[in-house]
Design a protein around this motif. Structure first.
Motif, mmCIF file in Angstrom:
data_model
loop_
_atom_site.group_PDB
_atom_site.id
_atom_site.type_symbol
_atom_site.label_atom_id
_atom_site.label_comp_id
_atom_site.label_asym_id
_atom_site.label_seq_id
_atom_site.Cartn_x
_atom_site.Cartn_y
_atom_site.Cartn_z
ATOM 1 N N ALA A 35 0.831 -1.206 0.000
ATOM 2 C CA ALA A 35 0.000 0.000 0.000
ATOM 3 C C ALA A 35 0.864 1.254 0.000
ATOM 4 N N GLU A 65 -7.935 4.997 2.605
ATOM 5 C CA GLU A 65 -8.982 4.381 1.778
ATOM 6 C C GLU A 65 -9.364 3.020 2.334
ATOM 7 N N GLN A 66 -8.338 2.239 2.753
ATOM 8 C CA GLN A 66 -8.608 0.922 3.326
ATOM 9 C C GLN A 66 -9.365 1.032 4.641
ATOM 10 N N CYS A 67 -9.081 2.105 5.404
ATOM 11 C CA CYS A 67 -9.719 2.285 6.721
ATOM 12 C C CYS A 67 -10.896 3.252 6.659
ATOM 13 N N ALA A 115 -3.644 5.278 0.464
ATOM 14 C CA ALA A 115 -4.052 3.873 0.444
ATOM 15 C C ALA A 115 -4.547 3.414 1.808
#
Length: 485
Positions: free
Chosen positions: A392, A428-430, A425
């Motif tokens: 990421a 966005e993932q969290c 990244a």
């Protein structure tokens, strides 16, 4: 507050046990237990560590000599004093040959007991300290803690070997996490000063006034909280090595006082008039470009040239990628042992990911990453999934630039851009949660917030769009998910 030393009194005579217990408790500084014979003593020793055992020689079940032998075999760090009512030379000699530190002949006075016990405790502390220092010296002597076979590291080893024999001042430069302190320790423990002290001062951790007192000491009454005279690090490091860590953070006015010590080998305590001589080797470290600091009048040019007798620049980890697998294995072995894990290994995919990442935090970041993987993984092999956050941070592993002879085949992205991509990244993932994103990247929430603010100012449009999208997703999920009763 000083640590209290644990003492075990072993005697079948209850009056003697009570008498010694009272005397040693009155002396303070000791935690005292008693046992009625050798077998009872061994049970207590198996449950708790004792710095000192004072045992009678003649006891039922197990006598003092047998107990002494068992302690030497099973608790070798424990010091033993034996008591005997017979006072024969043969008894004392046999006890000393078996490993007793000293002996007491009954009857004895309370003063005798206190003196012998104090000497035994001090002896044990000296032995323990020497053992620790020997281990540290042995570990550092062959540069065993400095890992790397790359050409640049081989050149550094050569420089260390050459300069260690001298007393020349060394300036170690390099990014944070490259191992500057480790190099300083290797120089010290390979030098003729290895038996002297190695003292470290973090110049970035203290204000100018506190740092001056820390370096040079102070006299009683020199300032409001100076209740007693205090020795500074230059005095404590006499005949040894003084590491001035992050010297670029030192105030310019204090730099002038440091220059005097380097040139003349003498200084005055804060608030004092006595000139004190010192014989200290100086090793300074910095993660800044001191020539740039000089241009901006933040660092004295004369001090720079005085420190820069032997310049040593440590490369960032991204410039010696061929050492990454070796370092990863070293940290695997270190942290597997610390965490009670059997020997682990890194898969080929994970190794490629580790080698492809730029490691802005250098060797320190690599070690923290490996330790986290060791703690969190339950498998015997650390696979790529344990290091997904690296992908990421710097794109998919397949997008990493190919390596030819350890050098990138195409230019790498700027560090600032890599940081920005990593944070995009992670957020966005969290789903925009800064706390969870910080945990994912292994940084503090404060660092995450500061970086978000920095990148928002640099690219407000992109961040605004991102947070609107994540807010919309969160709102949509809130509408879909049932509310708990």
């Amino acid at each position: 507050m000083a640590q209290k030393r644990a003492i075990l009194i072993v005697d079948d005579d209850p009056i003697m046990r009570k008498s010694l217990l009272g005397a040693l408790k009155a002396a303070k500084g000791y935690v005292v237990e008693t046992a009625q014979d050798g077998e009872d003593a061994l049970v207590k020793i198996s449950r708790q560590f004792f710095d000192l055992v004072i045992t009678d020689m003649k006891m039922p079940k197990m006598g003092g000599l047998e107990l002494l032998r068992r302690i030497r075999a099973e608790a070798s760090d424990t010091t033993v004093i034996v008591m005997t009512a017979f006072g024969t030379v043969e008894t004392a000699v046999e006890a000393m040959k078996t490993g007793a530190y000293d002996y007491l002949t009954k009857p004895f006075s309370v003063d005798q007991v206190e003196v012998v016990v104090q000497k035994a405790i001090e002896h044990r502390m000296v032995v323990a300290e020497n053992r620790y220092l020997r281990r540290e010296i042995e570990a550092a002597f062959n540069f065993g803690q400095i890992v790397g076979t790359s050409a640049v590291m081989q050149r550094i080893y050569e420089v260390i070997a050459k300069v260690s024999a001298s007393d020349a001042t060394i300036l170690v430069q390099g990014e944070s996490g490259t191992g500057k302190e480790l190099i300083a320790r290797a120089v010290h423990f390979n030098s003729s000063r290895r038996n002297g002290p190695f003292i470290k001062v973090n110049c970035a951790a203290l204000s100018s006034g506190l740092l001056e007192s820390e370096l040079f000491g102070h006299e009683k009454g020199a300032f409001t909280s100076a209740y007693t005279r205090r020795q500074g690090r230059f005095e404590l490091a006499d005949q040894g090595t003084l590491l001035l860590d992050e010297i670029s953070e030192m105030d310019v006015e204090l730099q002038a006082k440091l220059l005097r010590v380097l040139q003349e080998g003498e200084f005055d305590r804060v608030g004092g008039s006595e000139t004190i001589k010192t014989d200290v080797r100086i090793i300074a470290t910095t993660n800044r470009n001191l020539k740039e600091e000089i241009k901006h009048k933040r660092f004295r040019e004369d001090l720079y040239y005085r420190l820069n007798v032997i310049p040593l620049t440590l490369p960032p980890l991204r410039e010696r990628r061929e050492d990454i697998p070796l370092l990863a294995q070293h940290f695997l072995e270190k942290h597997s042992g610390k965490n009670g894990r059997r020997q682990l290994r890194v898969s080929a995919a994970a190794a490629a990911m580790l080698r492809g990442y730029d490691w802005p935090g250098n060797v320190r970041e690599l070690e923290n990453t490996i330790e986290r993987a060791v703690v969190l993984s339950s498998a015997d092999t650390l696979d790529a999934e344990q290091f997904t956050f690296l992908a990421a941070c710097s794109g998919a592993a397949s997008e990493m630039p190919a390596q030819v002879d350890g050098a990138p085949a195409e230019p790498l992205l700027p560090l600032n851009e890599l940081e920005k991509r990593a944070i995009y990244a992670a957020l966005e993932q969290c789903q925009g949660n800064k706390t969870r994103a910080a945990e994912l990247l292994g940084v503090t929430v404060r660092t995450m917030r500061n970086k978000v603010k920095q990148f928002y100012q640099e690219d407000a449009r992109q961040w605004g769009k991102f947070f609107l999208e994540t807010a919309a997703v969160a709102e949509e999920r809130a509408d879909l998910e049932p509310v708990a009763a």
